[in-house]
Each structure stands twice: as C-alpha cells, then as structure tokens.
Design a protein around this motif. Structure first.
Motif, PDB file in Angstrom:
ATOM      1  N   UNK B 107       0.889  -1.161   0.000  1.00  0.00           N
ATOM      2  CA  UNK B 107       0.000   0.000   0.000  1.00  0.00           C
ATOM      3  C   UNK B 107       0.930   1.214   0.000  1.00  0.00           C
ATOM      4  N   UNK B 108       0.914   2.021  -1.050  1.00  0.00           N
ATOM      5  CA  UNK B 108       1.935   3.069  -1.190  1.00  0.00           C
ATOM      6  C   UNK B 108       2.117   3.944   0.054  1.00  0.00           C
ATOM      7  N   UNK B 109       1.038   4.382   0.672  1.00  0.00           N
ATOM      8  CA  UNK B 109       1.184   5.299   1.808  1.00  0.00           C
ATOM      9  C   UNK B 109       1.880   4.613   2.976  1.00  0.00           C
ATOM     10  N   UNK B 110       1.567   3.348   3.196  1.00  0.00           N
ATOM     11  CA  UNK B 110       2.201   2.631   4.309  1.00  0.00           C
ATOM     12  C   UNK B 110       3.647   2.268   3.974  1.00  0.00           C
ATOM     13  N   UNK B 111       3.914   2.087   2.688  1.00  0.00           N
ATOM     14  CA  UNK B 111       5.248   1.668   2.258  1.00  0.00           C
ATOM     15  C   UNK B 111       6.192   2.846   2.076  1.00  0.00           C
ATOM     16  N   UNK B 112       5.690   4.072   2.173  1.00  0.00           N
ATOM     17  CA  UNK B 112       6.520   5.230   1.835  1.00  0.00           C
ATOM     18  C   UNK B 112       6.989   5.134   0.391  1.00  0.00           C
ATOM     19  N   UNK B 113       6.117   4.634  -0.475  1.00  0.00           N
ATOM     20  CA  UNK B 113       6.529   4.320  -1.849  1.00  0.00           C
ATOM     21  C   UNK B 113       6.822   5.593  -2.639  1.00  0.00           C
ATOM     22  N   UNK B 114       7.926   5.568  -3.372  1.00  0.00           N
ATOM     23  CA  UNK B 114       8.332   6.715  -4.184  1.00  0.00           C
ATOM     24  C   UNK B 114       8.776   6.263  -5.553  1.00  0.00           C
ATOM     25  N   UNK B 115       8.397   7.025  -6.556  1.00  0.00           N
ATOM     26  CA  UNK B 115       8.933   6.818  -7.901  1.00  0.00           C
ATOM     27  C   UNK B 115      10.338   7.426  -7.903  1.00  0.00           C
ATOM     28  N   UNK B 136      19.417   9.367   6.405  1.00  0.00           N
ATOM     29  CA  UNK B 136      19.733   9.161   7.818  1.00  0.00           C
ATOM     30  C   UNK B 136      21.031   9.874   8.183  1.00  0.00           C
ATOM     31  N   UNK B 137      22.023   9.698   7.337  1.00  0.00           N
ATOM     32  CA  UNK B 137      23.317  10.316   7.614  1.00  0.00           C
ATOM     33  C   UNK B 137      23.205  11.838   7.584  1.00  0.00           C
ATOM     34  N   UNK B 138      22.446  12.352   6.631  1.00  0.00           N
ATOM     35  CA  UNK B 138      22.319  13.810   6.513  1.00  0.00           C
ATOM     36  C   UNK B 138      21.555  14.398   7.702  1.00  0.00           C
ATOM     37  N   UNK B 139      20.443  13.779   8.047  1.00  0.00           N
ATOM     38  CA  UNK B 139      19.665  14.261   9.191  1.00  0.00           C
ATOM     39  C   UNK B 139      20.498  14.157  10.470  1.00  0.00           C
ATOM     40  N   UNK B 140      21.151  13.013  10.637  1.00  0.00           N
ATOM     41  CA  UNK B 140      21.913  12.797  11.865  1.00  0.00           C
ATOM     42  C   UNK B 140      23.078  13.752  12.009  1.00  0.00           C
ATOM     43  N   UNK B 141      23.827  13.913  10.942  1.00  0.00           N
ATOM     44  CA  UNK B 141      25.044  14.727  11.018  1.00  0.00           C
ATOM     45  C   UNK B 141      24.699  16.214  11.029  1.00  0.00           C
ATOM     46  N   UNK B 283      10.576  10.827   6.425  1.00  0.00           N
ATOM     47  CA  UNK B 283      10.316  10.402   5.047  1.00  0.00           C
ATOM     48  C   UNK B 283       9.768  11.531   4.191  1.00  0.00           C
ATOM     49  N   UNK B 284       8.888  12.319   4.771  1.00  0.00           N
ATOM     50  CA  UNK B 284       8.239  13.358   3.963  1.00  0.00           C
ATOM     51  C   UNK B 284       9.207  14.496   3.625  1.00  0.00           C
ATOM     52  N   UNK B 285      10.382  14.462   4.266  1.00  0.00           N
ATOM     53  CA  UNK B 285      11.365  15.499   3.948  1.00  0.00           C
ATOM     54  C   UNK B 285      12.402  15.037   2.930  1.00  0.00           C
ATOM     55  N   UNK B 286      12.201  13.811   2.406  1.00  0.00           N
ATOM     56  CA  UNK B 286      13.166  13.280   1.451  1.00  0.00           C
ATOM     57  C   UNK B 286      13.394  14.218   0.277  1.00  0.00           C
ATOM     58  N   UNK B 287      12.303  14.819  -0.220  1.00  0.00           N
ATOM     59  CA  UNK B 287      12.419  15.696  -1.388  1.00  0.00           C
ATOM     60  C   UNK B 287      13.324  16.888  -1.083  1.00  0.00           C
ATOM     61  N   UNK B 288      13.353  17.276   0.181  1.00  0.00           N
ATOM     62  CA  UNK B 288      14.197  18.400   0.588  1.00  0.00           C
ATOM     63  C   UNK B 288      15.675  17.989   0.645  1.00  0.00           C
TER      64      UNK B 288
END
Lengths: 335, 335
Positions: B107-115, B136-141, B283-288
C-alpha cells in the motif's frame, strides 16, 4: 582587623553524612583585599547539592575538585563591608559564589556577584523564587525540556528547592505536573501547596507503575536525581519527549560515575532528547529571567518554603539535611 | 497468475547468525490486488540493521514486533508490474518498504513508496547516496548532531552503509572526521576512500585512548552502535557536544534492553545533548534532502561501495553479513 570564621575542606567526603569528619571550622584574620576584591558580611548561605561534586576528587566533574585545605565554596547573600570594586560599594546587598564563612571575600567576576533588588520584601527570595534554583528550574523546564501547554511534565526531587520551583513553573506554563518525591509529607506538600496533578512517593510506590497512568506518556522530564528514578521515567516517556538533566543527586556521594540508565535504548526507540545543563552557563541571562520570576512571585504563583538553620557552626548538619532529602523546600543557613 | 517467492518469519531470532533457523522460503500465487495496492517486481533488496528489531518479540521497540508467520519486511527497489494506484503505473521504478520477496505487494502510503529518478546512472544509488541511509546520515550529522565547520565529528560503524555516508557528509560540511570501525581493512577504506582525518580500529585499538588525541574533544557523534563505543566517545566529548543516536546495533541481537552508557553522567558534567532519531519520521522530507545528496553524488563527493549478493535464496546470508559487520559499504541483494 576583621576576623573570619570559615569551614575548611580537609578530606574528600565519603557518602552524604557526617560532614564534620571532612570539614573543620576555623577563625583567622582576613587578609587585606587584593585589587578588585569585595568583602561581604554573610547573612545567609545557600545549601546546594551541586557543590557536593566539588568536594570529590573526581576530575571528570563540572570543574576541577576543590583542593583539600581550601575554604568550602558556596552561594552567599549578604552586605558588602569593604570593596575595591566601585560597582559593589559598602552597604549594598549582594549574592554570588563565596565561601562557607561569616565573612566572604570574592572577585566579583569569578563569583558571579550581583547587587540584589532591595524592593523584594523577604531577602531570602534571592535564594528562593529569584535565585539560582529558580533560574535553573526556568531554564530546565522552559528551554531544555521545552514543555508546552497541555503536556505532562515530570519533576524528580520535586519537594526540594529546584524541584518545587520546577513544578510551579511547569504549572504556570500550562503543563500538567507529576512530582516525584520521597515520603508522604512531601507528597502532601506537592499536592496541597504546589498544586501538582499527581504526586508519587518513590519510597512507598512503584514509580514506573504510577507513571504508566499518565495518559499519553511523559512529554518532559526535569531530572535532579538520575539512577532508578530516571529509569522509571525513561520507560514512560511519550515519543519525542525531552529530558533536562539538571542534577544526578543519586551519584553525588560516590567517587565513581553512576551507571547509565537501564532504559537508555528508549532514547532511540522513542526518539527522546536528553540534555544536560549547568546553570552557571546561564548566569549572564539572569536579568532576562528575573522579570518573569518576579511577576510570578508577586502574583503568589511561585511559593518557596524555606528550611532555615541558624549559625555557621550548623552548616554541615544543614548540608547533610539537604543532601539526604530530609528537607522540604530551600535549605539555607542564617548567620 | 503471478507467483511470489518470499521469506517468512517463523521464529524470533536468537543472536545475529544463521537466520535460516528462523526464516523459511516459500512460494505461492499472489492474491489479487486489493484497492490501492501496487505490485512490484523487485530488482534489489536493501539489508538494514533496523529491521532486526522488528524480528524481536520486544514491545518497547520502534514499532510492534512483526507477527510470527508474516512475510519479512524490508526496503525494495523495483518496477511496478500491476497497480491499483494511478500514481504508480506499471513500468515505473519505485522504492519503498515491501517484503523480502521477488514480488512485493504494498500500500503506497504505508510503504513510503516513491517513484525514483531514472536519470541516476546506477539505480542502486537509490539505496546508496540517494537512499534512506543517506537521508539518515544527513539528518543525523547536519540536524541532530548539528556539526559545524571546523568541528570534530566521530562516526561509529563508519564503514557501514550509513556510517560511510555520515563520514563523507561530515567532511563535505567542513568538519574533521574520526571514523570508528572494526578491522584494518575497514580503516584503510575510511582513510583512503572516504578521506577521514582519523580512523580507529576498535578491535585492535583502545578507542578512548585514541579519541583522547582529538584536540579539544569530539563535538558531534553520529552513533550507530551504542554500548562500549558510545562509552568511549562520551568520555571524550567536548563541552556542549551533541550525540545523534541513529542505531544501537550492539543491542539488536538481544531481547532485553542494553544497559545505558557507563559514562552517562558526562551528559551533565559536559552539558551534552543526546538525541535519538528514526529516519521514517523524516520520510516526507526526502524531497528536501535529495538535491543536496544528488549534487554531492554528481560531484563525486558521496561515494558508495556496494556489497552485492545475488539471489533471493541468499538473503539470510547477506543479512547476517551486514549485522555481523563483515561488509564494507551498503549490503544489497540483487534478484
């Protein structure tokens, strides 16, 4: 010639009792002031758990251990009697880090010395609602734990000087408050005088079980204690909760580091933030904190119960009272 | 009729080896898609330490344990072959949380599915420099450990997928980097390929003694490991240092919580901030994050070494390689 009576640190204490074994009372003539120094006739001494660390030989603490043979250090409130700094003329009432002595000699910049506001009816409030414990509580609750209206704030050592102020500040900021303290009398104080929403007696109750009743979990925790209390709270935090580490009383009586919380992995599982802070880092912001604290004090929303002992000779006993948690409220010694 | 081969979780694993005892490979016909579902022909599977927690019966982890008998869950990269969601038409390449299977149904919303972006030359980079390890590395660092130019950043599990990206991101942000990894080969990789300033082999060296050589102490720590490595770093932090807790690999193979760091009191003594984070929260910040990561990738400043295994039947072995740290770089399985 001014005489000075003071407590000297002779040996590193073991435990938190019978400080007379490690401290001795002396009297000698005051040396002439060095340039920039200020001499204070001490009216009250503040008993603070943080100073216990300075008595330890541990070198990984806040600051280097106090050398054996030194005059014991602590916060003093009193009047300037002699001064080589024109900002602190004789007669003004000041507060800062001095010595456990009836006459304290300080370098103002090192002592964080401040002239206090004489319009405050009870000068002891400069060790109470307007003092360092209050700054600590305000910084910890509002800035480090960053509590928001409607959230649940937990406070350990909640009947102590800092904890009782943290409870009230949380309440004043619109949070719901859980106070954790030892004994039924303290819990009554929390409920009846401080207006907390829940009081937990850690001596008689299962802290974790009680905290599990907090709906949605604890959002913010102001911790003075560490050890098993921290563990109990970490297991009951809400996701994205914040922990302000203000003190680790549970470890101060030991010369070795206290083990970390068993529930430390909740930091990851619930994405918690744990942050240590040290109020001397915020000394220069005192002027910013004072108006809010004074307003609450004047409105009767920041009550302080003083646990006052009389006489320099009784300092070790008062200090032990505070460290062993036999006090309610702020422990001070009147000279 | 589409057939699907998948790994099923039969029992909660013990330790981090021989996962074939706990997982079994099955084949069956795919059920018809439910409304909104998307079916993916999986090209690559990502092996991630975080999923180890889902196999555990512990209920105080990131999320509820995966029920025994479920298909094992993990990140997949592949092409849509059947779709009841017009945002993910057949033929597009997607990435998201699916199953350890050759055909994943999500289910795309549950999977965090992205093209994913097909202009990236090597599609594996969607599990590499542009994937969740990189976020993860970018957010963490950059955000949690908040490293600043000129500061010292320490990274544990530094030769792993996330750690190797954290080292490079730290370097790209102007920090000096200490990588901690197990073994001489990994340390050579850190020095020669990632350009860290110091590499520490925790199997052969005294981590604390090496870290004590960092001038001024460690300002920021990106931790994937916990346990003794975290202890060694906590004892060598600069005042006001920040610790980003990204993972606790040292504790994932146990069904009980790992004890907290012995040097926990340094949180207070040095006014440290320790913060856990969990990349699905971002996840929703991936585009950023993507543009910065893509720029570094295109500039050759974010290299990823892939540790690629072939075939669904070898997933447990690849997973074990990753969890026991026998890999350098990102462990993936090509189907």
């Amino acid at each position: 010639m001014t005489l000075c009576r003071y407590w000297r640190l002779d040996r590193h204490p073991e435990g938190n009792t019978r400080f007379e074994r490690f401290l001795s009372l002396h009297e000698e003539a005051c040396a002439p002031l060095a340039p920039g120094e200020v001499r204070i006739a001490v009216e009250w001494l503040s008993m603070d758990a943080g100073t216990r660390m300075w008595m330890s030989p541990r070198t990984d603490g806040y600051q280097p251990p106090l050398p054996l043979g030194s005059r014991m250090v602590g916060l003093v409130l009193g009047r300037v009697i002699e001064s080589l700094d024109p900002a602190y003329p004789p007669g003004v009432r000041v507060r800062g880090f001095g010595q456990w002595a009836d006459v304290a000699t300080v370098v103002p910049a090192l002592a964080g010395l401040e002239v206090v506001d004489e319009t405050v009816a009870d000068p002891r409030q400069h060790f109470g609602a307007l003092g360092m414990n209050a700054w600590t509580a305000l910084v910890g609750v509002r800035e480090v734990a960053a509590v928001r209206p409607g959230e649940w704030l937990a406070v350990s050592a909640a009947a102590g000087a800092t904890g009782s102020l943290a409870c009230q500040i949380g309440r004043n900021l619109g949070a719901r408050v859980v106070g954790i303290a030892g004994g039924a009398e303290k819990c009554r104080f929390l409920l009846d005088e401080l207006g907390v929403d829940m009081a937990i007696d850690y001596r008689a109750e299962d802290v974790s079980a009680r905290l599990s009743q907090v709906p949605g979990g604890v959002h913010a925790f102001f911790d003075n204690v560490g050890g098993p209390i921290l563990d109990a709270v970490l297991g009951n935090m809400a996701h994205y909760g914040r922990v302000a580490i203000c003190g680790m009383i549970a470890g101060y009586d030991s010369d070795v580091a206290m083990p970390g919380p068993a529930k430390f992995d909740q930091v990851l599982m619930r994405r918690l933030r744990i942050e240590g802070f040290f109020i001397p880092d915020f000394l220069e912001r005192g002027a910013e904190f004072l108006p809010q604290l004074r307003t609450w004090l004047d409105e009767g929303r920041l009550a302080v119960r003083f646990d006052e002992t009389q006489g320099l000779e009784n300092v070790p006993a008062a200090y032990e009272r505070m460290l062993t948690g036999r006090n309610i409220g702020k422990v001070i010694v009147r000279l």
